[in-house]
Design an enzyme around this catalytic site. Sequence first.
Site, PDB file in Angstrom:
ATOM      1  N   PHE A  13       0.789  -1.116  -0.087  1.00 10.57           N
ATOM      2  CA  PHE A  13      -0.040  -0.050  -0.112  1.00 10.57           C
ATOM      3  C   PHE A  13       0.896   1.155  -0.021  1.00 10.57           C
ATOM      4  O   PHE A  13       0.281   2.273   0.473  1.00 10.57           O
ATOM      5  CB  PHE A  13      -0.914   0.046   1.247  1.00 10.57           C
ATOM      6  N   SER A  45       7.283  -1.274   1.689  1.00 10.11           N
ATOM      7  CA  SER A  45       8.191  -0.071   2.193  1.00 10.11           C
ATOM      8  C   SER A  45       9.815  -0.515   2.819  1.00 10.11           C
ATOM      9  O   SER A  45      10.681   0.011   2.654  1.00 10.11           O
ATOM     10  CB  SER A  45       7.360   0.583   3.483  1.00 10.11           C
ATOM     11  N   GLY A  68      -2.465  -9.388   9.589  1.00  3.85           N
ATOM     12  CA  GLY A  68      -3.136  -8.442   8.910  1.00  3.85           C
ATOM     13  C   GLY A  68      -3.931  -7.457   9.884  1.00  3.85           C
ATOM     14  O   GLY A  68      -4.236  -7.785  10.914  1.00  3.85           O
ATOM     15  N   SER A 117       3.241  -5.475  17.855  1.00  6.03           N
ATOM     16  CA  SER A 117       4.272  -4.420  18.189  1.00  6.03           C
ATOM     17  C   SER A 117       4.276  -4.070  19.557  1.00  6.03           C
ATOM     18  O   SER A 117       5.366  -3.462  19.986  1.00  6.03           O
ATOM     19  CB  SER A 117       3.857  -3.002  17.329  1.00  6.03           C
ATOM     20  N   HIS A 137      -4.240   0.724  12.397  1.00  5.05           N
ATOM     21  CA  HIS A 137      -4.977   1.721  12.091  1.00  5.05           C
ATOM     22  C   HIS A 137      -6.144   2.045  13.091  1.00  5.05           C
ATOM     23  O   HIS A 137      -6.952   3.038  13.007  1.00  5.05           O
ATOM     24  CB  HIS A 137      -5.188   1.869  10.770  1.00  5.05           C
ATOM     25  N   HIS A 162       2.644   6.997   8.045  1.00  8.20           N
ATOM     26  CA  HIS A 162       1.663   6.664   6.877  1.00  8.20           C
ATOM     27  C   HIS A 162       0.330   7.078   7.070  1.00  8.20           C
ATOM     28  O   HIS A 162       0.020   6.626   8.425  1.00  8.20           O
ATOM     29  CB  HIS A 162       2.247   5.040   6.498  1.00  8.20           C
ATOM     30  N   ASP A 163      -0.387   7.155   6.197  1.00 10.74           N
ATOM     31  CA  ASP A 163      -1.903   7.407   6.302  1.00 10.74           C
ATOM     32  C   ASP A 163      -2.474   8.302   7.077  1.00 10.74           C
ATOM     33  O   ASP A 163      -3.221   8.054   7.843  1.00 10.74           O
ATOM     34  CB  ASP A 163      -2.491   5.697   6.557  1.00 10.74           C
TER      35      ASP A 163
HETATM   36  N1  SAH Z   1       4.505  -0.921   5.392  1.00 10.00           N
HETATM   37  C1  SAH Z   1       3.523  -1.846   4.479  1.00 10.00           C
HETATM   38  C2  SAH Z   1       2.122  -2.041   4.845  1.00 10.00           C
HETATM   39  C3  SAH Z   1       1.820  -2.512   6.249  1.00 10.00           C
HETATM   40  S1  SAH Z   1       0.190  -2.653   6.351  1.00 10.00           S
HETATM   41  C4  SAH Z   1       3.891  -1.640   2.859  1.00 10.00           C
HETATM   42  O1  SAH Z   1       4.422  -0.990   2.574  1.00 10.00           O
HETATM   43  O2  SAH Z   1       3.073  -2.461   2.164  1.00 10.00           O
HETATM   44  C5  SAH Z   1      -0.003  -2.933   8.062  1.00 10.00           C
HETATM   45  C6  SAH Z   1       0.696  -4.217   8.708  1.00 10.00           C
HETATM   46  O3  SAH Z   1       0.540  -3.788  10.201  1.00 10.00           O
HETATM   47  C7  SAH Z   1      -0.178  -5.601   8.434  1.00 10.00           C
HETATM   48  O4  SAH Z   1       0.551  -6.423   7.678  1.00 10.00           O
HETATM   49  C8  SAH Z   1      -0.474  -5.879   9.878  1.00 10.00           C
HETATM   50  O5  SAH Z   1      -0.476  -7.226   9.868  1.00 10.00           O
HETATM   51  C9  SAH Z   1       0.351  -5.122  10.749  1.00 10.00           C
HETATM   52  N2  SAH Z   1      -0.063  -4.837  12.123  1.00 10.00           N
HETATM   53  C10 SAH Z   1      -1.376  -4.287  12.415  1.00 10.00           C
HETATM   54  N3  SAH Z   1      -1.466  -4.366  13.785  1.00 10.00           N
HETATM   55  C11 SAH Z   1      -0.296  -4.642  14.280  1.00 10.00           C
HETATM   56  C12 SAH Z   1       0.378  -4.858  15.633  1.00 10.00           C
HETATM   57  N4  SAH Z   1      -0.396  -4.684  16.671  1.00 10.00           N
HETATM   58  N5  SAH Z   1       1.408  -5.436  15.765  1.00 10.00           N
HETATM   59  C13 SAH Z   1       2.153  -5.982  14.569  1.00 10.00           C
HETATM   60  N6  SAH Z   1       1.893  -5.656  13.590  1.00 10.00           N
HETATM   61  C14 SAH Z   1       0.645  -5.068  13.445  1.00 10.00           C
HETATM   62 MG    MG Z   2       0.192   2.485   5.216  1.00  7.05          MG
END
Ligand code: SAH
Ligand code: MG
Length: 204
Positions: A13, A45, A68, A117, A137, A162-163
Amino acid sequence: MRFSIDIDTVKGFLDAEEGAALYRAALAAAPLGPLLEIGSYCGKSAVYIGTAARDAGSLLFTVDHHRGSEEMQPGWEHHDPATWDARAGAMESLPFLRDTLRRAGLDEYVVPIVGRSTTIARYWRTPLGFLFIDGGHAMTEAEADYRGWTPHIVVGGTLAIHDVFPDPKDGGRPPFEIYKTALTSRNFIETGAVKSLRLLRRMA
Ligand code: SAH
Ligand code: MG
């Protein structure tokens, strides 16, 4: 910025202009400490930031539970059926990340960390030159990432988010809210904006 992978073959994304801005910011911040991103997904990214790590002789840690975000689950707008693991009955993006990093020749420069995280943040002790927040998010998750990870950024280091959508009709609020929190804390100043990417520098 040179990498040996066709970035359009990587699911994800991130827009190419945002990616280029991430590369430049990460390269500039790398002398201050290692780089870390929250939200690896399939590594889009991570190719940009990991290439900066390679070029600067540094390292990128990329954190994801690989199950996800909410909007990536089946039935939601960002779901990709290819990432569904039938045996697990859950999403699984780690094999895609591994494939991306191998094809990009970045295995030596990008270290995947698999887990939630907030769990990892609790045990993290290494000062960071650069932090990219692109994980969950939901408000609770974005706030937890802000609180758990930004204290590890060294003074002079970079926070990228991001976003960030100032207009609610363009997207969800939580990344915008933590961006506002960073600015009102007076610990950060804004140094750049490309599409939904915001770059901030730690001042105190
Ligand atoms: N940076 C990526 C997009 C990330 S999408 C790119 O460039 O394409 C967001 C990601 O955050 C997802 O894969 C999801 O599994 C992860 N995510 C969401 N909440 C999270 C959490 N609490 N701990 C770890 N990973 C998380
Ligand atoms: Mg993003």
